[in-house]
Scaffold this motif. Structure first.
Motif, PDB file in Angstrom:
ATOM      1  N   TYR A  14       0.659  -1.205  -0.058  1.00 41.47           N
ATOM      2  CA  TYR A  14       0.070   0.093   0.037  1.00 41.47           C
ATOM      3  C   TYR A  14       0.712   1.267   0.217  1.00 41.47           C
ATOM      4  CZ  TYR A  14       0.349   1.168   4.917  1.00 41.47           C
ATOM      5  OH  TYR A  14       1.044   1.528   6.172  1.00 41.47           O
ATOM      6  N   GLU A  15       1.900   1.305   0.412  1.00 39.31           N
ATOM      7  CA  GLU A  15       2.720   2.692   0.686  1.00 39.31           C
ATOM      8  C   GLU A  15       3.175   2.653  -0.897  1.00 39.31           C
ATOM      9  OE1 GLU A  15       5.654   2.340   3.791  1.00 39.31           O
ATOM     10  OE2 GLU A  15       4.201   2.450   5.271  1.00 39.31           O
ATOM     11  N   PHE A  18       0.446   4.077  -2.795  1.00 40.66           N
ATOM     12  CA  PHE A  18       0.097   5.299  -2.566  1.00 40.66           C
ATOM     13  C   PHE A  18       0.867   6.599  -2.935  1.00 40.66           C
ATOM     14  CE2 PHE A  18      -0.034   9.071   0.381  1.00 40.66           C
ATOM     15  CZ  PHE A  18      -1.384   9.276   0.012  1.00 40.66           C
ATOM     16  N   ARG A  19       2.343   6.059  -2.819  1.00 42.12           N
ATOM     17  CA  ARG A  19       3.365   7.146  -3.460  1.00 42.12           C
ATOM     18  C   ARG A  19       3.033   7.363  -4.816  1.00 42.12           C
ATOM     19  NH1 ARG A  19       6.857   5.062   1.180  1.00 42.12           N
ATOM     20  NH2 ARG A  19       6.325   6.261   2.804  1.00 42.12           N
ATOM     21  N   GLU A  28      -3.789  14.034  -2.154  1.00 40.10           N
ATOM     22  CA  GLU A  28      -4.032  12.841  -1.148  1.00 40.10           C
ATOM     23  C   GLU A  28      -5.162  11.740  -1.270  1.00 40.10           C
ATOM     24  OE1 GLU A  28      -2.686  13.243   2.756  1.00 40.10           O
ATOM     25  OE2 GLU A  28      -0.751  13.668   2.486  1.00 40.10           O
ATOM     26  N   MET A 107       8.624  15.017  -3.983  1.00 43.21           N
ATOM     27  CA  MET A 107       7.263  14.778  -4.644  1.00 43.21           C
ATOM     28  C   MET A 107       6.790  15.896  -5.198  1.00 43.21           C
ATOM     29  SD  MET A 107       4.949  12.444  -4.804  1.00 43.21           S
ATOM     30  CE  MET A 107       5.126  11.148  -3.946  1.00 43.21           C
ATOM     31  N   LEU A 126       9.947   4.883  -6.835  1.00 39.41           N
ATOM     32  CA  LEU A 126       9.327   4.496  -5.619  1.00 39.41           C
ATOM     33  C   LEU A 126       9.425   3.082  -5.280  1.00 39.41           C
ATOM     34  CD1 LEU A 126       6.389   6.690  -6.257  1.00 39.41           C
ATOM     35  CD2 LEU A 126       7.871   6.853  -4.530  1.00 39.41           C
TER      36      LEU A 126
END
Lengths: 166, 275
Positions: A14-15, A18-19, A28, A107, A126
């Motif tokens: 998930y990390e 998400f990024r 977000e 980012m 990423l």
């Protein structure tokens, strides 16, 4: 062969997902939605993936497609094929912007880039995704991915420098 | 391999890749070891890449995201849940979370069961007519080029292999399109503003998603309240053309000479049928 446990799958991916979504969607809330939608698609169809080495690629591919599907104003993101990379773009700049970098700055700089460069570059940085995998995920030729990453890195460097100068 | 080619190859290499599985990378790395300029460039490139990776890894991810995902997933899989309720602390947030999930699931299940029993042409027409006047977001894209509309619909998973009547193919009055969801199926909607400001919408659904569809070659015409509707099947899709327009108008557009069908499915009360 049984597929991965859903909870383990979420924890593992998930990390970076998400990024990646954040770099694409620039928000977000939208990034969270994209990640959720990606995992829901997995819950519905993911058990069709028998090869566990394909799971990561499937998730990133699905998220990217979700993003494209949600994108309303496609003319803002013209598709550009970069066949040739200018030599000057491959030269490292003399300054060392990396000494001043933080996650938010990088980012933000990444989000400024055209989606043509943003998607491959995000995947490259990423989650250590190889250019061959990136080509598969984004469904573009390998040579195109190589030139987009290479040029995207140069553009990112300039964008970070500008942010640090301000 | 010249320096520029080597830089391109090196610039896409992942950290720690020694080129064992990639002869081109191995050659570029060997060149970087021999050429001082390239070696220095490569060293700076590696430092830059490492710093970008480190920086991006610090970008915060919402801590609630995994639990939100898992809560949603429980809704999907609750029927075969293996949780042991007897072990639950009934006052815990987990219990209430699962209870909420169960309510959502039951709602979805009821909705699904209702949908299963209601997947007929009449309910499709009724529901589409209810959605059509939604002026606030009537179309997702404004586009008059049919080819581009088809491309957009395909990209958004709506039926896009459209076989339109001649009059609708050559109409310059296409305004835009949208993809709707109906009982879990994607519906393509094309909006037309016909001559005289006559607004009609064309809804397209896969024929497999409907019961009692018109037979190929048949045209079904009906009217309810102020709306006229025409439906037909072609190429695996069912088409529903509807709008607050005179029935003759629809006949004009869907080749009335081929009209043979009159019976509209039973649940559609209050409908006037046309031959």
């Amino acid at each position: 062969m049984a597929g991965p446990d859903f909870e383990d799958l979420v924890k593992a991916h998930y990390e970076p997902l998400f990024r990646f979504a954040l770099s694409l969607a620039r928000s977000e809330a939208d990034a969270g939605d994209l990640v959720q939608q990606t995992f829901y698609r997995w819950a519905a169809k993911g058990d069709q993936i028998r090869d566990s080495t394909k799971v990561k690629s499937w998730l990133f591919t699905t998220l990217h497609r979700e993003f494209l599907g949600h994108r309303r104003h496609e003319d803002k993101f013209p598709k550009v094929d970069i066949a040739v990379v200018d030599e000057s773009e491959l030269m490292a700049v003399s300054a060392s912007p990396e000494k001043l970098m933080d996650g938010a700055t990088v980012m933000a700089a990444l989000q400024q880039l055209d989606e043509t460069y943003r998607a491959p570059l995000s995947l490259f940085y990423l989650d250590d995704t190889s250019y061959r995998e990136i080509a598969e995920i984004l469904d573009v030729p390998i040579g195109t991915v190589m030139s987009r990453i290479s040029r995207g890195k140069a553009l990112l460097r300039v964008a970070v420098l500008k942010k640090n100068v301000r | 391999m010249n320096l520029n080619e080597a830089k391109l190859i090196l610039s896409v290499a992942l950290p720690g890749d020694d080129g064992a599985a990639d002869p081109q990378l191995a050659e570029a790395l060997a060149l970087a070891r021999r050429d001082a300029e390239l070696g220095a460039w490569w060293e700076r490139e590696c430092r830059w890449d490492a710093e970008v990776r480190r920086s991006l890894a610090t970008v915060a991810v919402p801590s609630a995201l995994p639990s939100q995902i898992l809560a949603g997933q429980k809704v999907v899989r609750l029927p075969k849940a293996d949780a042991k309720l007897s072990n639950f602390e009934w006052s815990t947030p987990l219990f209430w979370g699962l209870a909420a999930a169960l309510v959502v699931f039951l709602s979805l299940a009821a909705s699904w069961l209702h949908a299963k029993s209601d997947n007929n042409l009449a309910s499709f027409a009724r529901d589409m007519m209810a959605m059509a006047p939604d002026d606030s977001r009537h179309v997702d894209v404004r586009q008059a080029d049919l080819a581009k509309v088809k491309g957009w619909l395909a990209e958004h998973h709506g039926p896009a292999d459209l076989a339109l009547p001649v009059m609708m193919q050559r109409s310059p009055d296409l305004m835009g399109c949208r993809v709707l969801q109906w009982h879990g199926q994607a519906i393509s909607m094309l909006c037309y503003m016909m001559p005289g400001a006559q607004h009609v919408d064309l809804f397209v659904i896969r024929a497999a998603g409907l019961k009692d569809v018109p037979a190929p070659g048949q045209r079904v015409f009906a009217s309810i309240k102020q709306n006229a509707m025409a439906a037909w099947q072609s190429g695996g899709n069912v088409y529903l053309l509807a709008g607050a327009v005179p029935m003759e108008f629809l006949h004009l557009y869907v080749e009335p000479s081929q009209t043979t069908q009159t019976s509209w499915p039973a649940p559609f009360a209050g409908v006037i049928f046309y031959r």
